[in-house]
Design an enzyme around this catalytic site. Sequence first.
Site, PDB file in Angstrom:
ATOM      1  N   GLU A 166     -37.458   7.906   3.781  1.00  0.00           N
ATOM      2  CA  GLU A 166     -36.315   9.250   2.730  1.00  0.00           C
ATOM      3  C   GLU A 166     -38.016   9.681   2.304  1.00  0.00           C
ATOM      4  O   GLU A 166     -38.282   8.522   1.336  1.00  0.00           O
ATOM      5  CB  GLU A 166     -35.611   9.012   2.721  1.00  0.00           C
ATOM      6  CG  GLU A 166     -34.614   9.856   1.124  1.00  0.00           C
ATOM      7  CD  GLU A 166     -33.717   9.123   0.596  1.00  0.00           C
ATOM      8  OE1 GLU A 166     -33.580   7.441   0.762  1.00  0.00           O
ATOM      9  OE2 GLU A 166     -32.797  10.173   0.418  1.00  0.00           O
ATOM     10  N   LYS A 226     -30.638  16.740   4.052  1.00  0.00           N
ATOM     11  CA  LYS A 226     -29.296  15.881   3.450  1.00  0.00           C
ATOM     12  C   LYS A 226     -28.258  16.291   3.889  1.00  0.00           C
ATOM     13  O   LYS A 226     -28.496  17.108   2.416  1.00  0.00           O
ATOM     14  CB  LYS A 226     -30.330  15.045   2.180  1.00  0.00           C
ATOM     15  CG  LYS A 226     -29.628  13.921   2.766  1.00  0.00           C
ATOM     16  CD  LYS A 226     -30.007  12.817   1.988  1.00  0.00           C
ATOM     17  CE  LYS A 226     -28.942  11.120   1.583  1.00  0.00           C
ATOM     18  NZ  LYS A 226     -29.488  10.504   0.274  1.00  0.00           N
ATOM     19  N   CYS A 228     -30.490   8.520   5.115  1.00  0.00           N
ATOM     20  CA  CYS A 228     -30.882   7.557   4.605  1.00  0.00           C
ATOM     21  C   CYS A 228     -28.869   7.870   4.185  1.00  0.00           C
ATOM     22  O   CYS A 228     -28.504   7.474   5.161  1.00  0.00           O
ATOM     23  CB  CYS A 228     -30.464   7.538   2.439  1.00  0.00           C
ATOM     24  SG  CYS A 228     -31.066   5.754   2.133  1.00  0.00           S
TER      25      CYS A 228
HETATM   26  C1  ACM Z   1     -29.723   7.601   0.115  1.00  0.00           C
HETATM   27  O1  ACM Z   1     -29.218   8.304   0.186  1.00  0.00           O
HETATM   28  N1  ACM Z   1     -30.881   7.252  -0.808  1.00  0.00           N
HETATM   29  C2  ACM Z   1     -29.637   5.897  -1.012  1.00  0.00           C
END
Ligand code: ACM
Length: 264
Positions: A38, A108, A140
């Site tokens: 990420e 995301k 993530c």
């Molecule tokens: C995250 O979503 N970077 C913990």
Amino acid sequence: MRIGYYQFAPEFGNTEKNTEKLAAVLAEAEADLIVAPELATSGYLFTSREELFACAEPVPGPSTERLTAAAGKSGCAIVAGIAELKGNKVYNSAVFITPDGVEYVYRKVHLFNGEKLYFTRGGGLDVMDYRGVKLGLLVCFDHMFPEAARTLALKGAEIICHPSNLVLPELGQLTTRVRAIENKIFWVLANRHGRENRGGKKLRYTGCSRIVSPSGKILSSAPESEDRLGIVEIDPEHARSKKIADLNDLFKDRRTDIYELSSL
Ligand code: ACM
């Protein structure tokens, strides 16, 4: 198909250096697809909106153009996290770049903690075709929402590519194995390692990237705090049948007549 992860510790704010590192990995990787962490081009721990906007890039932009050139030369695709600038918004995105160019941008959907202060959340979960295999992307914290992985799997995803900056010890490494089992899919967790200490905030990233098979077997795993390129050969066919016992199919046995997920 040969798939892998590249675990490293991006240098905060140095998009050019981080992108060059990813391009160098593509040059050396004997693989069809590599997944990077990420926000791999920018680093993670932003302390202001201004700081984030200074690191964010449009797609296409300098980083994705560099990675497209590297993918074109090596024949290996990449999924990598990027701070994506679009108009006056920044998304925590993952780009899917093949030797032909940027094929997809996933934004995301579930923002984690302080990300909510600076990023805009995304709004779609799509599946991509690549060399005869269907790929889904998550970033993530999305791992904590089984509905997200399930949606991709029901749309046909056979491999989930999961760029991450996990900070809660062991959690993501555990849940992603469960998500692989419950959907009978391959899962590539590309986590970063290292620490960031900025503006009075501290984070330690948990490394331990891994590739998990549809039966939950860990096919490759990285250490906690070292750079690592891990590549395995997989047979995507193993993700195609959802049968887990003579009379059980994980998808056909779903009781959609009694679940009330969208109304609760
Ligand atoms: C995250 O979503 N970077 C913990």
